[in-house]
Enzyme design. Structure first.
Site, PDB file in Angstrom:
ATOM      1  N   SER A   1       9.525  -0.828  10.166  1.00 27.09           N
ATOM      2  CA  SER A   1      10.693  -0.845  11.039  1.00 27.09           C
ATOM      3  C   SER A   1      11.505   0.413  10.765  1.00 27.09           C
ATOM      4  CB  SER A   1      11.553  -2.084  10.729  1.00 27.09           C
ATOM      5  OG  SER A   1      12.827  -2.006  11.329  1.00 27.09           O
TER       6      SER A   1
ATOM      7  N   TYR B   1      15.482  -7.921   4.806  1.00 25.97           N
ATOM      8  CA  TYR B   1      14.633  -7.320   5.823  1.00 25.97           C
ATOM      9  C   TYR B   1      14.392  -5.845   5.532  1.00 25.97           C
ATOM     10  CZ  TYR B   1      12.896  -5.959  10.434  1.00 25.97           C
ATOM     11  OH  TYR B   1      12.124  -5.458  11.460  1.00 25.97           O
TER      12      TYR B   1
END
Length: 258
Positions: free
Chosen positions: A140, A153
């Site tokens: 990401s 995350y």
């Protein structure tokens, strides 16, 4: 157009929903033989109806026994593997670090970081049996930029890049290429839930949060699941044969997360 993936044996984790479903569709369109796993029975049933030729299993990538069983079955059926796409991941909590409990941290790390490890560990012997292949890990932009309120995350996605660079060096002599894709703000239901959670954390409305996020993207727009799938098809095809060890952002150039 034949892009060189016809008949290739491909595994896509979390391949029945969201970005994973777009990746599945792209490989099917390229003529690949695809196996998907997921943890949602409804999504698996819908994928089966849409792609009856795609095999599937209900597999939690953070569960060692379930991952081992999936790859044992694939090894018996296929005898080898050409592509692994480690797509499965969860958003984790949206909260300040002091309000993030250990269970939330552990679950996010288990799915987003341990999952790719467990799958790759079992896929590599099959890739070697095929004489080489490709692994794509979904990281990401939160794996290259700090991401306030998203500690588990961001940490997990930074970790995925570490796995990618390590495996590229380790597996290169076996003709296995390993790359990471770094999606940005991807349009869809999951992103809307993330925006809602962040809006609540900041005490602002949903649309203001959306515009705040997009103001930090050079193209001022979200990317789509198809954009991600297109890049993965390219790097797994013969056209991407010289690409390994790379972290490729597909994000419209996200400049900052916050």
């Amino acid at each position: 157009m034949d892009i060189g993936l016809n008949g290739k044996r491909v595994v896509v984790t979390a391949g029945a929903q969201g970005i994973g479903l777009a990746i599945t569709e792209a490989f099917v369109a390229a003529g690949a033989e695809v196996h998907i796993c997921d943890v949602n029975d409804d999504f698996l049933a819908a994928a089966k109806s849409r792609f009856p030729g795609v095999s599937q299993s209900r597999t939690d990538v953070s569960n060692e026994a379930e991952v081992d069983a999936m790859f044992a079955a694939l090894g018996a059926r296929w005898g080898g593997l050409d592509v692994l796409v480690n797509n499965a991941g969860i958003a984790g909590p949206t909260a300040p670090v002091e309000d993030t409990d250990l269970a939330q941290w552990s679950q996010t790390i288990a799915v987003n970081l341990t999952g790719p490890f467990l799958c790759t560990r079992r896929a590599v012997p099959l890739l070697k049996a095929a004489g080489g292949g490709a692994i794509v890990n979904l990281s990401s932009v939160a794996g290259r930029l700090g991401f306030p309120l998203r500690t588990p995350y961001s940490a997990s996605k930074f970790g995925v890049i570490g796995l990618t660079e390590t495996w590229a060096m380790e597996l290169g002599p076996s003709h296995i290429r390993v790359n990471a894709i770094l999606p940005g703000i991807v349009a869809g239901d999951r992103q809307e839930r993330v925006i809602a959670a962040k809006a609540a954390s900041y005490g602002i409305d949903h649309e203001e949060m959306r515009q705040r996020l997009l103001s930090k993207v050079s193209l001022r727009s979200m990317v789509t699941a198809q954009d991600i799938a297109n890049q993965i098809i390219f790097i797994c095809s013969p056209a991407g044969a010289a690409i390994t060890g790379q972290s490729l952002s597909v994000c419209g150039n996200v400049e900052h997360l916050g």
